[in-house]
Design an enzyme around this catalytic site. Sequence first.
Site, PDB file in Angstrom:
ATOM      1  N   TRP A 197      62.609 116.878 -62.634  1.00  0.00           N
ATOM      2  CA  TRP A 197      63.298 117.613 -63.702  1.00  0.00           C
ATOM      3  C   TRP A 197      63.205 116.780 -65.000  1.00  0.00           C
ATOM      4  CZ3 TRP A 197      67.616 116.033 -66.560  1.00  0.00           C
ATOM      5  CH2 TRP A 197      68.065 116.992 -67.488  1.00  0.00           C
ATOM      6  N   ASP A 365      72.504 130.960 -71.656  1.00  0.00           N
ATOM      7  CA  ASP A 365      73.491 131.045 -70.570  1.00  0.00           C
ATOM      8  C   ASP A 365      74.932 131.135 -71.100  1.00  0.00           C
ATOM      9  OD1 ASP A 365      74.734 130.812 -68.156  1.00  0.00           O
ATOM     10  OD2 ASP A 365      73.879 128.860 -67.639  1.00  0.00           O
ATOM     11  N   ARG A 441      73.984 122.947 -58.411  1.00  0.00           N
ATOM     12  CA  ARG A 441      74.535 123.418 -59.689  1.00  0.00           C
ATOM     13  C   ARG A 441      75.612 124.481 -59.426  1.00  0.00           C
ATOM     14  NH1 ARG A 441      72.499 126.403 -65.189  1.00  0.00           N
ATOM     15  NH2 ARG A 441      73.285 124.846 -66.615  1.00  0.00           N
ATOM     16  N   TRP A 475      63.972 134.262 -68.077  1.00  0.00           N
ATOM     17  CA  TRP A 475      64.289 134.423 -66.645  1.00  0.00           C
ATOM     18  C   TRP A 475      64.353 133.032 -66.026  1.00  0.00           C
ATOM     19  CZ3 TRP A 475      63.711 139.275 -63.586  1.00  0.00           C
ATOM     20  CH2 TRP A 475      63.855 139.076 -62.213  1.00  0.00           C
ATOM     21  N   ASP A 476      65.573 132.554 -65.814  1.00  0.00           N
ATOM     22  CA  ASP A 476      65.785 131.169 -65.381  1.00  0.00           C
ATOM     23  C   ASP A 476      65.983 131.105 -63.862  1.00  0.00           C
ATOM     24  OD1 ASP A 476      66.208 128.453 -65.596  1.00  0.00           O
ATOM     25  OD2 ASP A 476      67.891 128.601 -66.998  1.00  0.00           O
ATOM     26  N   MET A 477      65.919 129.916 -63.299  1.00  0.00           N
ATOM     27  CA  MET A 477      66.105 129.702 -61.850  1.00  0.00           C
ATOM     28  C   MET A 477      66.429 128.223 -61.668  1.00  0.00           C
ATOM     29  SD  MET A 477      64.902 128.773 -58.751  1.00  0.00           S
ATOM     30  CE  MET A 477      63.216 128.584 -58.319  1.00  0.00           C
ATOM     31  N   CYS A 524      61.412 130.329 -66.525  1.00  0.00           N
ATOM     32  CA  CYS A 524      62.048 129.041 -66.697  1.00  0.00           C
ATOM     33  C   CYS A 524      62.622 128.660 -65.341  1.00  0.00           C
ATOM     34  CB  CYS A 524      63.175 129.219 -67.729  1.00  0.00           C
ATOM     35  SG  CYS A 524      64.222 127.778 -67.937  1.00  0.00           S
ATOM     36  N   ASP A 546      63.107 120.863 -69.830  1.00  0.00           N
ATOM     37  CA  ASP A 546      64.404 120.689 -70.480  1.00  0.00           C
ATOM     38  C   ASP A 546      64.430 119.420 -71.319  1.00  0.00           C
ATOM     39  OD1 ASP A 546      65.661 122.978 -69.741  1.00  0.00           O
ATOM     40  OD2 ASP A 546      66.764 122.133 -68.058  1.00  0.00           O
TER      41      ASP A 546
HETATM   42  C1  DGJ Z   1      68.059 125.582 -67.627  1.00  0.00           C
HETATM   43  C2  DGJ Z   1      67.134 125.894 -68.750  1.00  0.00           C
HETATM   44  O1  DGJ Z   1      65.966 125.139 -68.645  1.00  0.00           O
HETATM   45  C3  DGJ Z   1      67.839 125.658 -70.067  1.00  0.00           C
HETATM   46  O2  DGJ Z   1      66.956 125.890 -71.128  1.00  0.00           O
HETATM   47  C4  DGJ Z   1      69.046 126.542 -70.143  1.00  0.00           C
HETATM   48  O3  DGJ Z   1      68.649 127.883 -70.188  1.00  0.00           O
HETATM   49  C5  DGJ Z   1      69.956 126.301 -68.968  1.00  0.00           C
HETATM   50  N1  DGJ Z   1      69.252 126.403 -67.727  1.00  0.00           N
HETATM   51  C6  DGJ Z   1      71.104 127.257 -68.965  1.00  0.00           C
HETATM   52  O4  DGJ Z   1      71.866 127.159 -67.849  1.00  0.00           O
END
Ligand code: DGJ
Length: 725
Positions: A197, A365, A441, A475-477, A524, A546
Amino acid sequence: MICYNEQEKIFHLKTCRTSYIMGVYENTLLHLYWGDALETGCETFAQMLQARGRSFCATDMPDGLSTDTLPMEFPTFGSADLRTPALHVRYADGSRITRLTYDSYRILDGKPALERLPATYAEAGDDVQTLEITLCDTYSGLRVVLSYGVFHTMDAITRSVRVENGGSDSVTLLNVMSACLDFQQLGMEMLHLPGAWARERFPERVPVMRGKMTVDSLRGASSALHNPFAALLEPDTTERHGRVWGMNLVYSGNFTAGAEAEPYGCTRAFIGIHPFDFTWNLAPGESFQSPEAVLVFSANGIGGMSRIFHRLYRTRLCRGAFRDSERYALINNWEATYFNFNSDKIAHIAEKAASVGLDLMVLDDGWFGHRDNDHSSLGDWYVYKKKLPEGLDGLAEKVNNMGMRFGLWFEPEMISEDSDLYRAHPDWCLHVAGRPRTPSRNQLILDLSRKDVCDYIIETISGVLKSAPIAYVKWDMNRNMSEVGSALLPAEQQGEVYHRYMLGLYRCLEAITSAFPQVLFESCSGGGGRFDPGMLYYMPQTWTSDDTDAVERLMIQYGTSICYPYSSMGCHVSAVPNHQVGRVTPIRMRGHVAMPGQLGYELDLNKLTDDEIEEVKQQVKEYKQLGELFHQGDLYRLKNPDEGPVTVLLFVSPDQCKAAFCLYVTKAMANAPHLRIRLDGLDATAQYRDTATGEIYSGSVLMHVGLPCICDADYKSEIRVFEKL
Ligand code: DGJ
């Protein structure tokens, strides 16, 4: 072009600069060659194959030969070949032996889509052909169809495998690689993209040791730790010269990629779904489709390989309205506010963003359920009225009235234990009954192997997208998988959950992205934790990392560009001191580092000085002028950040009329030696004008003499544009 030499039983797949050759020898499909283009029609087994009997190898071929030492095109487990197999199957009687013999072939124009999986594609008029070779196991009735997509001009070959159960009993697949390549040489090196990460894809190059080495993911995502990419190279291969063979899997879940060097002169490379904890039950008449592997050979070094991947992915993997068009220069509120925002704060940020010429305000978020931190509300995709009393449509309208579009963050695959969704459906997450569910998380993962869960995602996300003028989706994960079990599948199918999850995810993405073609989607995963070709098929850009520090980003973007084009990288300018590493770099350098990617700002522009705002305005203007060159041009990495304190990128338009030279110095040097950077990819016979100074250079001077660079300041950067006269 695909040629079949009937007499020799040799298949020759030819792209503009490469040949890939296989032959049927005693009913067995052998791999004969992959590399620089050869003339077609003159290849013979005698010339292409070196074979001799070896002690201690089982002799399943005539003349004392063994498939244990021959270069196999699709090796199986259970007979003489005791190296890493590409196929491992358990039959109803408990046996695990498969011996594939050649059955037939067919050649198709174009390239059929893969059932339920992302893949590269051909458009009408493309010089793309597909070869399908069918192999059979006569004892079980199993059929294996090997597909080869041959992109002639693009210079790439794709491979995938379909396993069909033609027998009368169910079988269990234990391992199906998408591609396996037996190189008749040893002493190769492997280049791969390990990370973590916030430091994703730092290239690493190591000798292929005698034995086996693999990179892989068992995390339920392609992951930040490894990328589904590996290349074999000759030890003298550099960025600009030498031979490199790249493999990349169009898949976003568990994978393995590796190489096995054996004692008799062969290096076997392979890539596919990770066989660990994978099983797939195949009833009579059913078939299993593997993901696609993209294979790229270049004799022009690592840079040559990257440019082939880039062109293919930009034009024949990414899809939709945003594939060829310029996208949005955006502002995102995440690092500006984290969860602490309301609609006034967002409007204030948006107003300033509009004044510098940005196109899109992305609300990250925290806009839904009752989400004030990462402990709640995932799954409850309705507006958090305390923060946004006028609703999404009200806020979007406000932003639209400022002359900007509005975009929104989602994390559709997740569920918080503190959510209405979890209270209503506690069995909708991945879990194993009677065992604890391990949060990461503070969240669990929805079970996308279930149809009802996927239907819910499609319906709810579509509902939100219809409820307001939303032009962009992130679209995050944000976690990897644990306790991978599904409440709906029977015991014998629990080994299918990882892959069924991916099929469910791809179904959701196909349904949502095709229902909203006017929306730009960016994927993402806690930064770049799922930066892979599978996701790029549905969403043409991915949030790269990030870590938004400009110096760290040079390395992350370099590693990412080994396989993926800059047009696919979300790159943002953030505040200083940087939130991840505390470094203070000038706004100019932060802008120059982000600009070749999909440019965004992730800070409160209201906090910048007037001079900095002027610089930002200039950057946005320059980005709009140069975006097409960065995103459609060819990338030449003239100096990489792992070589020293100077990084240089060059983007050259396909017609060689325009080039952008991007220079970054991370550390000044006292009394620095002269440094000249030679350009590449230009027309040597043409004259080019430096658009800032008006100075004229010949293409040959730029490429052979080079431009002088002075490393006299920390965090110095410049982008120089050259135009052909
Ligand atoms: C992880 C993403 O990489 C960030 O840019 C952000 O959107 C956070 N999640 C939000 O929880």
